[in-house]
Scaffold this motif. Sequence first.
Motif, PDB file in Angstrom:
ATOM      1  N   THR A  87       0.859  -1.183   0.000  1.00 51.31           N
ATOM      2  CA  THR A  87       0.000   0.000   0.000  1.00 51.31           C
ATOM      3  C   THR A  87       0.898   1.236   0.000  1.00 51.31           C
ATOM      4  OG1 THR A  87      -1.889   1.050   1.072  1.00 51.31           O
ATOM      5  CG2 THR A  87      -0.212   0.153   2.536  1.00 51.31           C
TER       6      THR A  87
ATOM      7  N   TRP B  33      -2.152   6.252  -1.747  1.00 48.57           N
ATOM      8  CA  TRP B  33      -3.419   5.518  -1.927  1.00 48.57           C
ATOM      9  C   TRP B  33      -4.331   5.755  -0.728  1.00 48.57           C
ATOM     10  CZ3 TRP B  33      -6.970   2.272   0.071  1.00 48.57           C
ATOM     11  CH2 TRP B  33      -7.865   1.646  -0.801  1.00 48.57           C
TER      12      TRP B  33
ATOM     13  N   CYS C 251     -21.033   1.476  14.067  1.00 49.94           N
ATOM     14  CA  CYS C 251     -20.566   2.877  14.032  1.00 49.94           C
ATOM     15  C   CYS C 251     -21.718   3.879  14.153  1.00 49.94           C
ATOM     16  CB  CYS C 251     -19.779   3.145  12.764  1.00 49.94           C
ATOM     17  SG  CYS C 251     -18.445   1.987  12.517  1.00 49.94           S
TER      18      CYS C 251
ATOM     19  N   ARG D  62      -4.535  -5.328   3.705  1.00 49.93           N
ATOM     20  CA  ARG D  62      -4.427  -3.891   3.386  1.00 49.93           C
ATOM     21  C   ARG D  62      -5.791  -3.224   3.179  1.00 49.93           C
ATOM     22  NH1 ARG D  62      -2.561  -3.481  -3.009  1.00 49.93           N
ATOM     23  NH2 ARG D  62      -4.414  -4.528  -3.803  1.00 49.93           N
ATOM     24  N   SER D  63      -6.800  -4.023   2.789  1.00 54.04           N
ATOM     25  CA  SER D  63      -8.095  -3.402   2.471  1.00 54.04           C
ATOM     26  C   SER D  63      -8.857  -2.957   3.722  1.00 54.04           C
ATOM     27  CB  SER D  63      -8.950  -4.338   1.615  1.00 54.04           C
ATOM     28  OG  SER D  63      -9.335  -5.455   2.372  1.00 54.04           O
TER      29      SER D  63
ATOM     30  N   LEU E 115      -7.760   1.344   7.658  1.00 53.22           N
ATOM     31  CA  LEU E 115      -8.958   2.172   7.891  1.00 53.22           C
ATOM     32  C   LEU E 115      -9.261   2.459   9.358  1.00 53.22           C
ATOM     33  CD1 LEU E 115     -11.438   0.407   5.407  1.00 53.22           C
ATOM     34  CD2 LEU E 115     -10.029   2.435   4.978  1.00 53.22           C
TER      35      LEU E 115
ATOM     36  N   MET F 202     -12.675  -8.449  10.948  1.00 55.95           N
ATOM     37  CA  MET F 202     -13.725  -7.830  10.138  1.00 55.95           C
ATOM     38  C   MET F 202     -13.580  -8.195   8.663  1.00 55.95           C
ATOM     39  SD  MET F 202     -14.590  -3.965  11.247  1.00 55.95           S
ATOM     40  CE  MET F 202     -12.989  -3.648  11.958  1.00 55.95           C
TER      41      MET F 202
ATOM     42  N   ARG G 123     -16.550  -1.330  -1.389  1.00 50.70           N
ATOM     43  CA  ARG G 123     -17.275  -0.506  -2.370  1.00 50.70           C
ATOM     44  C   ARG G 123     -18.779  -0.497  -2.085  1.00 50.70           C
ATOM     45  NH1 ARG G 123     -15.211  -1.168  -8.470  1.00 50.70           N
ATOM     46  NH2 ARG G 123     -13.208  -1.000  -7.423  1.00 50.70           N
TER      47      ARG G 123
ATOM     48  N   VAL H  85     -20.193  -1.036   0.891  1.00 52.09           N
ATOM     49  CA  VAL H  85     -20.412  -0.257   2.116  1.00 52.09           C
ATOM     50  C   VAL H  85     -20.405   1.227   1.758  1.00 52.09           C
ATOM     51  CG1 VAL H  85     -19.473   0.378   4.378  1.00 52.09           C
ATOM     52  CG2 VAL H  85     -19.399  -2.004   3.648  1.00 52.09           C
ATOM     53  N   PHE H  86     -19.473   1.621   0.930  1.00 54.06           N
ATOM     54  CA  PHE H  86     -19.343   3.027   0.522  1.00 54.06           C
ATOM     55  C   PHE H  86     -20.653   3.536  -0.080  1.00 54.06           C
ATOM     56  CE2 PHE H  86     -16.166   6.328  -0.646  1.00 54.06           C
ATOM     57  CZ  PHE H  86     -16.992   7.152  -1.389  1.00 54.06           C
TER      58      PHE H  86
ATOM     59  N   HIS I 188     -20.172  10.437  11.067  1.00 49.73           N
ATOM     60  CA  HIS I 188     -19.284   9.315  11.374  1.00 49.73           C
ATOM     61  C   HIS I 188     -18.046   9.432  10.490  1.00 49.73           C
ATOM     62  CE1 HIS I 188     -17.527   5.544  12.098  1.00 49.73           C
ATOM     63  NE2 HIS I 188     -17.931   4.973  10.970  1.00 49.73           N
TER      64      HIS I 188
ATOM     65  N   ALA J  83     -15.587   7.689   8.718  1.00 48.32           N
ATOM     66  CA  ALA J  83     -15.088   6.446   8.122  1.00 48.32           C
ATOM     67  C   ALA J  83     -14.176   6.750   6.946  1.00 48.32           C
ATOM     68  CB  ALA J  83     -16.243   5.568   7.666  1.00 48.32           C
ATOM     69  N   ASN J  84     -14.603   7.681   6.115  1.00 44.43           N
ATOM     70  CA  ASN J  84     -13.880   7.960   4.877  1.00 44.43           C
ATOM     71  C   ASN J  84     -14.267   9.374   4.439  1.00 44.43           C
ATOM     72  OD1 ASN J  84     -13.300   8.197   2.072  1.00 44.43           O
ATOM     73  ND2 ASN J  84     -13.206   5.961   1.897  1.00 44.43           N
TER      74      ASN J  84
ATOM     75  N   PHE K 272     -23.444   5.872  10.487  1.00 36.89           N
ATOM     76  CA  PHE K 272     -23.842   4.644   9.784  1.00 36.89           C
ATOM     77  C   PHE K 272     -22.832   3.570  10.149  1.00 36.89           C
ATOM     78  CE2 PHE K 272     -20.331   4.325   6.850  1.00 36.89           C
ATOM     79  CZ  PHE K 272     -19.866   5.619   6.792  1.00 36.89           C
ATOM     80  N   GLY K 273     -23.242   2.326  10.036  1.00 39.44           N
ATOM     81  CA  GLY K 273     -22.287   1.271  10.384  1.00 39.44           C
ATOM     82  C   GLY K 273     -22.781  -0.102  10.014  1.00 39.44           C
TER      83      GLY K 273
END
Length: 319
Positions: free
Chosen positions: A39, A43, A119, A157-158, A162, A204, A209, A211-212, A243, A245-246, A303-304
Motif C-alpha cells: 500500500t 493511496w 458505528c 491492506r483493504s 482504515l 472484520m 465498495r 459499504v461506501f 461518522h 469512516a472515509n 452509519f455502520g
Amino acid sequence: MATNDKGIMTIRGSRITGWGTALPDQIVTNADFEARLDTSDKWITERTGIRERRFGGTTASLAAEAGKMALKSAGLVPSEIDLLILSTTTPDLTTPATSSVVQDLLGTGGGAFDLNAACAGFVYAMVVAGGMIKMGTNRVLVIGSDTLSKITDQNDRSTAVLFGDGAGAIVMEADPVEDKILSYDLGVDGSAMPILYCNHGGYMTMEGREVFKKAVRVMVESAKNVIEGAKLTSDDIDLVIPHQANLRIIEAANQRLKIPMEKTSIVLDKTGNTSSASIPLALAAAADSGRLKEGEIVLFCGFGAGMTWSSTIVKWSKE
Ligand code: ACO
C-alpha cells in the motif's frame, strides 16, 4: 412534557453539558503500513483521507478516560450520574457488559449498559439517553469507545489502514426549558449484514465498495429525515458531525445535502475510523476549538455495520 411536584407542567428535554475524549499514545502512520504492506501513503490519503490512527488501550480504559473528562467538563462528580450508556462494537469481555467495568473505574451512580449499533451506535445512545431523560432520569453519561485494531487483520491492506482505537463521551442532562434534541432518525437494514461483519474471535470482513455506496445513501436519507423533522432546511445546519469512516463518503453525502465541507467537523485524518468514538471525537474537536456557538444547529449522522444508521439534530447550548 411532565408534571413537577407542584403540579406545574415542565419540559423534560435534554442538552449536552460536557464532553471528553481519549486516544491511545501509539500513533500508526500511513508510512508504517507502507513499510510492511502493499500500500502507499498516497493511496490511503487519496481514497480515505486518513493519515494516521491510534492503537492501544482497552475499550473500558479508553471509555473511563473519556468519561472522566466529560464529567469534569460538565462540572459533575461520578455519583451524580443516573445512567451510563456505553456504545461499543468491541466489548472487552463477552460478559459482563464493558459498561460494568467502566462504572467501577469511574464510580458512576445508577444503571449502566452496553449498546451495539456498530458505528451508528453513539447517536443511538444519544437518542436513548434523551428518551430516558424524558422518563425522569436527570444525568446520563454517554460514551462511545472502540478498539477496532483488535478485530482488524493487520495484514489485510483493504481493512488494516482504515481503523483505529479511541473513545469520546458526553454528559446529557435534563433541560427544563427546551428540548435541545430537535429530531432523530434511527434505522437498520439487516439484509446488508453480509457486506460488513465480524465473527466471534475473527477479523472484520468488508465489501468496501458496497459499504461506501450504501453509506452515502443512508446518510443522505437519514439526514434529510431529521432536517425535515426539525422543520429546517440544509441552509440552517451550522455544523455537521458525521461518522468518520472515509472523507470521500462525507464529501459525497454533503454534496447531495448541499452542505459545504467547511461546515463539517473532521478528525479522521488523525484517528482513522474509530466506530462508536468517531462522532464524540469530532464533536469534542469542534467544541474545544470554539466552532460551536450558543443556539447553533448541529446535525449528527452515523452509519455502520448492520447496516445501521442514525441521525439527530441538536440545538447547541451548554448553559
Ligand atoms: N492500498 C492499496 N490498494 C488497495 C488498498 C490499500 N490499502 N486497499 C484496497 N486496495 C486496492 C484493491 O485491492 C483494488 O485493487 P484491484 O482494482 O486491483 O482489485 C483497488 O485498490 C480498488 O479497490 P476498491 O475497494 O474499489 O477501492 P475504493 O476506492 O472503493 O476504496 C475503501 C476502498 C477505502 C475501503 C472504500 O471502499 C471505503 O471507504 N468503503 C467504506 C468503508 C467503510 O466505511 N467501512 C466502515 C463502515 S462503519 C463500521 O461499522 C465499522
